[in-house]
Design an enzyme around this catalytic site. Structure first.
Site, PDB file in Angstrom:
ATOM      1  N   GLU A 113      -1.647  11.636   3.780  1.00 30.33           N
ATOM      2  CA  GLU A 113      -2.698  11.459   4.783  1.00 30.33           C
ATOM      3  C   GLU A 113      -2.521  12.557   5.826  1.00 30.33           C
ATOM      4  O   GLU A 113      -1.403  13.029   6.070  1.00 30.33           O
ATOM      5  CB  GLU A 113      -2.582  10.104   5.484  1.00 30.33           C
ATOM      6  CG  GLU A 113      -2.912   8.895   4.651  1.00 30.33           C
ATOM      7  CD  GLU A 113      -2.797   7.630   5.482  1.00 30.33           C
ATOM      8  OE1 GLU A 113      -3.845   7.062   5.827  1.00 30.33           O
ATOM      9  OE2 GLU A 113      -1.655   7.223   5.795  1.00 30.33           O
ATOM     10  N   GLU A 171       0.870  -1.179   0.000  1.00 27.63           N
ATOM     11  CA  GLU A 171       0.000   0.000   0.000  1.00 27.63           C
ATOM     12  C   GLU A 171       0.899   1.218   0.000  1.00 27.63           C
ATOM     13  O   GLU A 171       1.903   1.263   0.733  1.00 27.63           O
ATOM     14  CB  GLU A 171      -0.903   0.021   1.228  1.00 27.63           C
ATOM     15  CG  GLU A 171      -1.742   1.288   1.349  1.00 27.63           C
ATOM     16  CD  GLU A 171      -2.578   1.329   2.634  1.00 27.63           C
ATOM     17  OE1 GLU A 171      -3.053   0.260   3.052  1.00 27.63           O
ATOM     18  OE2 GLU A 171      -2.724   2.427   3.218  1.00 27.63           O
TER      19      GLU A 171
END
Length: 885
Positions: free
Chosen positions: A165, A160
């Site tokens: 974020e 991933e």
């Protein structure tokens, strides 16, 4: 010689640019980071996909909506919808909006998650988003990537990539700290819940907040490397792991600890660890979403979700998403790097990953380790992980000094650790313990007395052991040890855990570096307990050994003439051999040797050599007094087991020494037990050993045998002794050496203590000097790694004319494929040379290994004034050794 050429080459590569002229030719660097504008991609980035969000609606050919209430499995509090309330385009912007849900809804909030799977999937490239982020406690916007096809397994085994974020932006906590970080992260490794991640946070300069304005978030992804940017500033770099191999091709460590993958090999079916570009070598798709709450945002800053922050909605505003391909090499993505100075420095941009560190190969030498038995081991201090206490030496009425641990209100674990970050004693150093040679019979053991039990009566006592900086670990209840007992307050009790059982549970026993004994996490408050006799050891036992003849016959294994009726005799030979076994062959064909079978006068005690299969030998010395009359006679060795049920016969020339007998000479013959086993011998019941001329060809032969035994070379010497490179003379196959100055170092007599020494003289030509192994000669110091040192004595007779010349030590291995160069002042003694004085310099092998030296193939050792500064120097070396202290 090849070795000289490669040594010079690496020396020239290692000196400064100004010194390179002394190695022949000039050098200059073409790098000019001042000409790189990191805000703009370099010219070879070519845009291959984009969405400027300039249409009236979300482009369904580029994005799909996920519709579900499961989120990412992070206990998020929103349902993702395809409603225009949660995602829409307005004023040239994509709006992803988190809103309160209706009272009867499954989750308290709604939001949107857009994915490009099977519409825009990429392997390598530059991925950009210009966006303004939402704020408030519980907000979690993300721009990230997942694999299109999970070829290495389910999450996170196929990887991933989190491009951006952020959580809880603009939230100010009780300490007055306002959240302003964005994060770039990779997820990879083992199956959940043993998965790994690594990444870095970044805060905008000047206190700016990502929720106040638009910023460009970008990621450059190429084969083996991924880089994160905010407004063109490169703030984080992650790479695949770089494995260090020794000269034998064995993995011994990591030059860089990066990401890794673990998956089943399709051919063998074995679960394997890979330190290569996987899993980040497949196509990934993009994801944009705004989560509300979840494990991360609800457990940091002010905690939970601030409902007032979402009552009117929180918006994630996205101006554009663009994807670029590197035209220089689209297949790897390399050649378009937007970099800056320091981006590959661990103290700056480079991120250390969580790859398991491959253990150095075992030396194969069985050793025990005492971590504590009343005296602290400086390499293994007692340790409180997290509770802030200091384990204390305490006088126990029964035991003397023991370590006492306590657990307060803060959750913690206690034990013993051998990692650099926790070693405070100046004499201590990290020494992970290689228990693999004792895995079959060894154990980890300790004694414990609970002084005060935890306040929580349900607390369970645990034992945990880790290796290779936590790369592998096993945690079990104390009651799962060999003793199977639970602690009883006030009683000393013994606990033992077999190494084989720990290995079977997943522990790499080759690099054990932490032992922990503790009440289960967050249940131990009030516990006080004492620990003593902490060891990793096998029972006191030596490797099996059988002596057939050494200055006399073994009465259980008499000398034996199979078929001719003679009686072998004991005879005196030279001063070195003393009493030996003598065999004589007459006209009757026969074979001769040693036997334990009762029918032939032996004690019927077959020898079990199974434990010696790894490195064990059958070895003897033989001297032919009179050769056989037949010119066709060939000398044989034969060994039998199980009353001749299994047997192997070989020519003596098939021995390790590969030599045939020479009349009148004592010669040694060695046969590997592993080779004999592979040829069909049952090692568990050896009962005959024979040495003889081939059947029917031996008439006239008289020969003697001494020092006949079945043994392991390491069985009598549990530690390696090392190599003396120079003491009065250079070691065999080594020479004193001038690399480049054209001189011939000499052996000179010094004082009474030193006698013959190696003398080096430096003239006008730049050079380095020291000791050099012959071509294709290497010293394997692997067995000395844990405690060994390189040590030598030096006396400067005349210093260099250049008073500023620095004295250096350099050691190379594998034809200069690895090398370490240090100032002499970096030795353990920390001294600089004083003319006219003999001084000792010591460098730990572990330290040299940690700096990149392949200790399995050492072939050059140099001591010299820095390149080009040594003219006029005359100096002497003596007692140059690679050894255990």
């Amino acid at each position: 010689m090849r070795k000289i050429a490669t040594s010079i080459a690496i020396l020239c590569a290692g000196v400064t640019l100004t010194s390179l002229h002394g190695c022949g030719g000039g050098a200059e660097t073409k790098s000019d980071f001042g000409k790189v504008d990191p805000i703009q991609p370099v010219s070879d980035w070519v845009m291959v996909w984009n969405d400027e969000f300039s249409s009236s609606g979300i482009d369904a050919t580029k994005w799909s909506h996920e519709v579900n209430c499961t989120g990412g499995g992070n206990n998020e509090k929103q349902c993702y919808t395809d409603s225009a309330d949660n995602s829409f385009i307005a004023n040239g912007m994509l709006n992803i909006v988190a809103l309160p849900a209706e009272a009867s809804a499954e989750k308290p909030y709604t939001s949107a998650r857009l994915v490009s799977k099977n519409k825009a999937d990429f392997k390598y490239g530059r991925f950009e988003m210009r966006a303004k982020l939402p704020s408030g406690q519980g907000s979690w916007p993300a721009f990230w990537m997942m694999p299109t096809d999970s070829v290495y397994g389910g999450w996170p085994k196929s990887g991933e990539i989190d491009i951006m974020e952020a959580v809880n932006l603009k939230v100010t906590n009780a300490e007055g700290v306002t959240e302003s970080n964005v994060h770039g992260t990779l997820h990879y490794g083992k199956e959940w819940p043993n998965n790994s991640n690594s990444g870095k946070a970044y805060a905008l300069p000047g206190g700016a907040n990502p929720a106040d304005d638009f910023h460009v978030y970008a990621l450059e992804w190429q084969e083996g490397e991924i880089r994160w940017y905010v407004d063109g500033y490169l703030y984080a770099t992650q790479r695949q792991s770089d494995v260090r191999y020794n000269a034998k091709g064995e993995a011994v460590g990591l030059r860089h600890r990066g990401w890794f993958s673990e998956y089943f090999d399709q051919s063998s079916g074995e679960l394997e660890t890979h330190w290569d570009k996987t899993p980040f070598d497949q196509k990934f798709y993009m994801i944009m979403n705004l989560a509300v709450g979840g494990n991360w945002p609800e457990n940091v800053n002010n905690g939970g979700i601030d409902a007032t922050a979402f009552e009117n909605g929180q918006s994630f505003l996205i101006d554009y998403v663009r994807v670029y391909e590197c035209a220089s090499n689209p297949a790897t993505g390399k050649g378009c790097e937007t970099i800056r100075p320091g981006y590959d420095d661990l103290s700056d941009g480079l991120v250390e990953g969580k790859a398991p560190i491959p253990s150095p190969p075992s030396s194969g030498i069985p050793q025990n380790l005492t971590i504590f038995d009343g005296t602290p081991n400086p390499n293994w201090p007692a340790w409180d992980c997290c509770g802030g206490s200091t384990p204390a030496l305490t006088a126990d009425a029964q035991r003397g000094d023991v370590y006492e641990f306590s657990v307060g209100a803060t959750p913690t674990v206690n034990g013993f650790v051998s990692r650099e970050a926790f070693i405070t004693d100046p004499e201590g150093k990290p020494t992970p313990f290689d228990a693999s040679p004792i895995i079959a019979s060894g154990s980890i053991s300790f004694d414990m007395q609970v002084v005060s039990a935890p306040a929580n009566a349900a607390s369970v006592w645990k034992f945990k052991v880790e290796s290779s900086e936590g790369s592998t670990a096993v945690e079990i209840d104390l009651t799962q040890g060999s003793d199977g007992v639970a602690p009883v307050t006030g009683q000393w009790q013994s606990y033992s855990f077999p190494l084989q059982a720990l290995a079977d549970a997943g522990l790499d026993v080759a690099a054990i570096d932490v032992l922990m004994i503790f009440p289960a996490w967050d249940t131990g408050q009030g516990a006080v307990y004492r620990i003593d006799n902490v060891k990793i050891a096998q029972p006191n036992q030596s490797l099996p050994k059988l002596v057939l003849f050494e200055d006399g016959v073994n009465p259980d294994w008499p000398m034996w003439d199979c078929c001719a009726g003679s009686t072998p005799t004991e005879e005196m030979d030279d001063a070195t051999h003393g009493m030996v076994a003598q065999f004589s062959i007459g006209a009757t064909p026969t074979v001769m040797g040693f036997i334990t079978r009762a029918a032939n006068g032996g004690a019927d005690t077959p020898f079990d050599a199974t434990a010696l299969i790894d490195g064990g030998l059958i070895q003897f010395e033989m001297k032919v007094v009179s050769a056989p009359s037949s010119p066709d006679a060939s000398w044989k060795f034969k060994v039998e087991s199980n009353n001749s049920a299994e047997a192997v016969e070989l020519d003596l020339s098939a021995s390790v020494e590969a030599q045939s007998p020479v009349t009148g000479q004592w010669q040694t013959y060695s046969f590997l037990l592993s080779d004999l086993a592979a040829a069909g011998l049952d090692l568990s019941a050896i009962d005959v050993l024979m040495i003889f001329p081939a059947w029917g060809t031996g008439e006239g032969a008289v020969y003697r045998v001494d020092n006949a035994k079945i043994f392991h070379p390491d069985g009598d010497a549990p530690t390696a002794n090392g190599l003396t490179l120079f003491a009065d003379a250079a070691a065999e196959q080594w020479s004193i050496w001038d690399c480049c100055g054209g001189t011939t170092p000499t052996v000179e007599v010094d004082d009474a203590s030193h006698g013959n020494t190696a003398q080096f003289v430096i003239g006008a030509a730049p050079t380095v000097m020291g000791l050099l192994a012959d071509d294709d000669v290497y010293y394997d110091a692997s067995a000395l790694l844990a405690t060994g040192v390189v040590r030598f004595e030096m006396k400067v007779v005349s210093p260099p004319n250049n008073a500023a010349a620095a004295w250096l030590f350099k050691i190379e291995a594998g034809d200069a494929s690895s090398a370490v160069e240090l100032d002499l002042s970096a030795s353990q003694e920390g001294a600089v040379p004083v003319p006219g004085q003999w001084q000792t310099y010591t460098f730990p092998l572990q330290s040299l290994f940690d700096q990149g030296l392949d200790v399995s193939a050492i072939d050059v050792l140099m001591v010299f004034p820095a390149w080009g500064s040594g003219e006029g120097a005359v100096y002497r070396l003596d007692n140059v050794v690679i050894t255990n202290p």
